[in-house]
Design a protein around this motif. Structure first.
Motif, short mmCIF file in Angstrom:
data_model
loop_
_atom_site.label_atom_id
_atom_site.label_comp_id
_atom_site.label_asym_id
_atom_site.label_seq_id
_atom_site.Cartn_x
_atom_site.Cartn_y
_atom_site.Cartn_z
N SER A 272 0.87 -1.17 0.00
CA SER A 272 0.00 0.00 0.00
C SER A 272 0.91 1.22 0.00
CB SER A 272 -0.90 0.01 1.24
OG SER A 272 -1.69 -1.17 1.30
N ILE A 273 0.34 2.38 -0.36
CA ILE A 273 1.18 3.58 -0.41
C ILE A 273 0.43 4.77 0.18
CG2 ILE A 273 0.48 4.06 -2.81
CD1 ILE A 273 3.29 5.32 -3.20
N LYS A 274 1.10 5.46 1.09
CA LYS A 274 0.60 6.72 1.62
C LYS A 274 1.50 7.83 1.07
CE LYS A 274 -0.76 4.58 6.01
NZ LYS A 274 -0.53 4.57 7.48
N SER A 275 0.89 8.93 0.69
CA SER A 275 1.69 10.02 0.13
C SER A 275 1.20 11.36 0.66
CB SER A 275 1.60 10.01 -1.41
OG SER A 275 0.25 10.05 -1.83
N GLU A 276 2.15 12.27 0.87
CA GLU A 276 1.86 13.64 1.27
C GLU A 276 2.75 14.56 0.44
OE1 GLU A 276 2.46 14.12 5.44
OE2 GLU A 276 0.63 13.06 5.99
N TRP A 277 2.13 15.62 -0.08
CA TRP A 277 2.90 16.59 -0.88
C TRP A 277 2.58 18.00 -0.42
CZ3 TRP A 277 0.13 20.02 -4.17
CH2 TRP A 277 0.94 20.95 -4.83
N ALA A 278 3.59 18.84 -0.39
CA ALA A 278 3.39 20.26 -0.07
C ALA A 278 4.34 21.10 -0.91
CB ALA A 278 3.64 20.52 1.42
N ASN A 279 3.88 22.33 -1.23
CA ASN A 279 4.75 23.27 -1.91
C ASN A 279 5.05 24.44 -0.97
OD1 ASN A 279 2.51 24.94 -1.96
ND2 ASN A 279 2.80 25.56 -4.07
N PRO A 280 5.97 25.32 -1.31
CA PRO A 280 6.36 26.38 -0.38
C PRO A 280 5.27 27.43 -0.13
CG PRO A 280 8.09 25.99 -2.02
CD PRO A 280 6.88 25.26 -2.47
N TYR A 281 4.18 27.38 -0.89
CA TYR A 281 3.18 28.44 -0.81
C TYR A 281 1.85 27.96 -0.23
CZ TYR A 281 6.80 30.35 -3.70
OH TYR A 281 8.03 30.75 -4.16
N GLY A 282 1.91 26.86 0.50
CA GLY A 282 0.74 26.44 1.27
C GLY A 282 -0.09 25.34 0.67
N LYS A 283 0.19 24.92 -0.54
CA LYS A 283 -0.58 23.82 -1.12
C LYS A 283 -0.20 22.50 -0.45
CE LYS A 283 -1.83 25.41 -5.75
NZ LYS A 283 -1.77 25.13 -7.20
N PHE A 284 -1.20 21.65 -0.26
CA PHE A 284 -0.98 20.37 0.42
C PHE A 284 -1.98 19.36 -0.10
CE2 PHE A 284 -2.35 17.48 3.83
CZ PHE A 284 -1.15 16.83 4.10
N ASN A 285 -1.53 18.12 -0.23
CA ASN A 285 -2.41 17.02 -0.63
C ASN A 285 -1.89 15.74 -0.01
OD1 ASN A 285 -4.29 15.39 -1.90
ND2 ASN A 285 -3.99 16.31 -3.92
N ALA A 286 -2.81 14.84 0.32
CA ALA A 286 -2.43 13.57 0.94
C ALA A 286 -3.33 12.46 0.40
CB ALA A 286 -2.53 13.65 2.46
N ASN A 287 -2.75 11.27 0.26
CA ASN A 287 -3.49 10.09 -0.19
C ASN A 287 -3.10 8.89 0.64
OD1 ASN A 287 -4.88 11.12 -2.61
ND2 ASN A 287 -2.82 11.33 -3.47
N ILE A 289 -3.56 4.91 -0.33
CA ILE A 289 -4.07 3.95 -1.30
C ILE A 289 -3.72 2.53 -0.85
CG2 ILE A 289 -4.19 3.33 -3.73
CD1 ILE A 289 -4.98 6.22 -3.13
N GLU A 290 -4.73 1.74 -0.58
CA GLU A 290 -4.52 0.37 -0.11
C GLU A 290 -4.09 -0.53 -1.27
OE1 GLU A 290 -4.64 -0.62 2.95
OE2 GLU A 290 -5.42 1.23 3.84
N TYR A 291 -3.39 -1.61 -0.90
CA TYR A 291 -2.91 -2.58 -1.89
C TYR A 291 -4.04 -3.11 -2.76
CZ TYR A 291 -1.84 -7.29 -3.58
OH TYR A 291 -1.74 -8.41 -4.35
N ILE A 292 -5.18 -3.44 -2.15
CA ILE A 292 -6.29 -4.03 -2.92
C ILE A 292 -6.80 -3.04 -3.96
CG2 ILE A 292 -8.07 -3.33 -1.27
CD1 ILE A 292 -7.87 -6.66 -3.23
N ALA A 293 -6.79 -1.73 -3.62
CA ALA A 293 -7.22 -0.71 -4.58
C ALA A 293 -6.23 -0.59 -5.73
CB ALA A 293 -7.38 0.64 -3.87
N LEU A 294 -4.93 -0.69 -5.43
CA LEU A 294 -3.91 -0.66 -6.48
C LEU A 294 -4.05 -1.86 -7.41
CD1 LEU A 294 -0.88 0.41 -4.27
CD2 LEU A 294 -1.82 1.76 -6.16
N LYS A 295 -4.31 -3.02 -6.82
CA LYS A 295 -4.46 -4.24 -7.62
C LYS A 295 -5.67 -4.14 -8.54
CE LYS A 295 -4.63 -9.28 -7.05
NZ LYS A 295 -4.69 -10.39 -6.07
N PHE A 296 -6.78 -3.63 -8.01
CA PHE A 296 -7.99 -3.46 -8.80
C PHE A 296 -7.75 -2.45 -9.92
CE2 PHE A 296 -12.33 -1.73 -9.43
CZ PHE A 296 -12.95 -2.92 -9.83
N ALA A 297 -7.06 -1.34 -9.59
CA ALA A 297 -6.78 -0.31 -10.59
C ALA A 297 -5.89 -0.84 -11.71
CB ALA A 297 -6.12 0.90 -9.93
N LEU A 298 -4.88 -1.63 -11.35
CA LEU A 298 -3.99 -2.21 -12.36
C LEU A 298 -4.77 -3.10 -13.31
CD1 LEU A 298 -1.13 -2.64 -13.45
CD2 LEU A 298 -0.85 -4.51 -11.82
#
Length: 385
Positions: A272-287, A289-298
């Protein structure tokens, strides 16, 4: 020496308790300098208790907590030549003497197959010192945290697998930074230079990796910012087949192929993968994604549409070679690239002139080689106008 040891033992701080019965019976302590001791109760009399104090390295402690070695082995096969037998009387005064494993009373020790019984596993990875927002704003760099979660929540990954995953993340970011309106087969060196992400630290979160953009971003809406924002958006659509299909369809073939390769790498390793991203100007996003969801998506990527193939029309290209008997063609594009491939069956009887300038329709396929990870391109000449 004994005075030094007595001072160190006196100042030990309890860390984790493994066994509790009328008080701690098996636990760990740390010295002021970070030395770890295992403390194991072995005997009691009316006026005193006896304990084994065994020095262990962080690596050994990690092995014990993750049930790689039994308690017996951690006590008997000490990394030091000796352990300490400490007798504590009712007045909390203690005496110590060095003792080697062959002098241990067998009745002191647990069963040879007994392991620690704890819910939380241990890791040598450090905790995050800063969140992505703080790290990004203080450095003026894009920051991406990836936490790779194994099926058994282990804090270890095979070096080759980790390298493959990071390479596929980076290769996807290279390709996705290219203009989707262009038919990209090779990422320009300038884009690679601008979109390189550096590993800056590892952290405890199953297996956490912090990536930071190689270059600083002093202005908003940079290519790096938009590229990482699109990456996070694509990950967030993993759970929605229609949205994922739509987003992939808007990408160039190289980017689609590289995203599929990344998802396949995660699925092959049951991550499974967890991700967090931020830029210097306040933008932020987080996910998350469970292994089963990745497998289904593939599976959907493979079966929903051909993510490896696209049809392109080329204007005024030069046909420089053809062999209808072996279904071979070669042509030179306007940017001087040579495309070689096979003829479709519909063109087996076509009367070609060499050289000639033509408008052609070509089916292009890009697949990622299973072993090398390199793209393998193939072409079929479908139509000549």
């Amino acid at each position: 020496m004994f005075k030094y040891l007595k001072d160190e033992i006196k100042n030990l701080k309890p860390w984790e308790i493994f066994e509790f019965y009328d008080g701690p019976r098996f636990y760990s302590c740390k010295s002021q300098l970070g030395q770890i001791y295992l403390v194991y109760w072995v005997d009691e009399t009316e006026c005193a208790d006896q304990w084994l104090y065994v020095k262990v390295s962080a690596e050994r402690y990690y092995e014990l907590k993750n049930r790689r070695i039994p308690i017996y082995k951690a006590l008997v096969e000490s990394e030091e030549k000796y352990s300490l037998l400490i007798t504590v009387n009712n007045n909390k005064e203690f005496e110590l003497r060095p003792i080697q494993a062959f002098d241990f009373d067998p009745d002191w020790l647990p069963d040879e197959t007994e392991f620690v019984n704890i819910d939380n596993k241990s890791t040598l990875l450090p905790e995050k010192l800063t969140d992505v927002q703080t790290a990004s704003s203080s450095s003026y760099r894009q920051v991406l945290d990836l936490a790779l979660v194994t099926a058994n929540n282990s804090y270890e990954l095979a070096a080759g697998n980790l390298g493959n995953i990071l390479t596929k993340v980076q290769n996807f970011l290279y390709a996705s930074a290219c203009d989707n309106r262009l038919n990209i087969r090779k990422v320009p060196d300038l884009i690679k230079e601008e979109q390189t992400m550096n590993v800056t630290t590892l952290f405890a979160s199953s297996f956490g990796i912090r990536l930071q953009s190689k270059n600083t971003d002093f202005f908003e809406n940079s290519v790096s910012e938009n590229n990482l924002e699109n990456f996070m958006s694509l990950l967030s659509s993993i759970n929605d087949h229609e949205i994922l299909h739509e987003k992939l369809s808007q990408m160039n073939l190289l980017t689609r192929s590289r995203f599929k390769a990344l998802v396949k790498e995660l699925v092959d390793n049951e991550l499974s993968i967890k991700s967090e991203w931020a830029n210097p100007y306040g933008k932020f996003n987080a996910n998350n994604i469970e292994y089963i969801a990745l497998k289904f998506a593939l599976n959907n990527i493979k079966n929903g549409f051909d993510s490896n193939t696209q049809i392109n029309t080329y204007k005024k290209v030069t046909l420089v070679g053809v062999d209808v008997h072996s279904d071979f063609f070669a042509l030179k594009t306007n940017d001087k690239n040579i495309i070689k491939g096979k003829l479709s069956k519909d063109l087996e009887s076509y009367n070609f002139n060499i050289p000639s300038v033509l408008d052609v329709t070509i089916e292009e396929t890009c697949k990622i080689h299973e072993t090398s990870g390199h793209e393998v391109w193939s072409y079929i000449l479908m139509k000549v106008n």
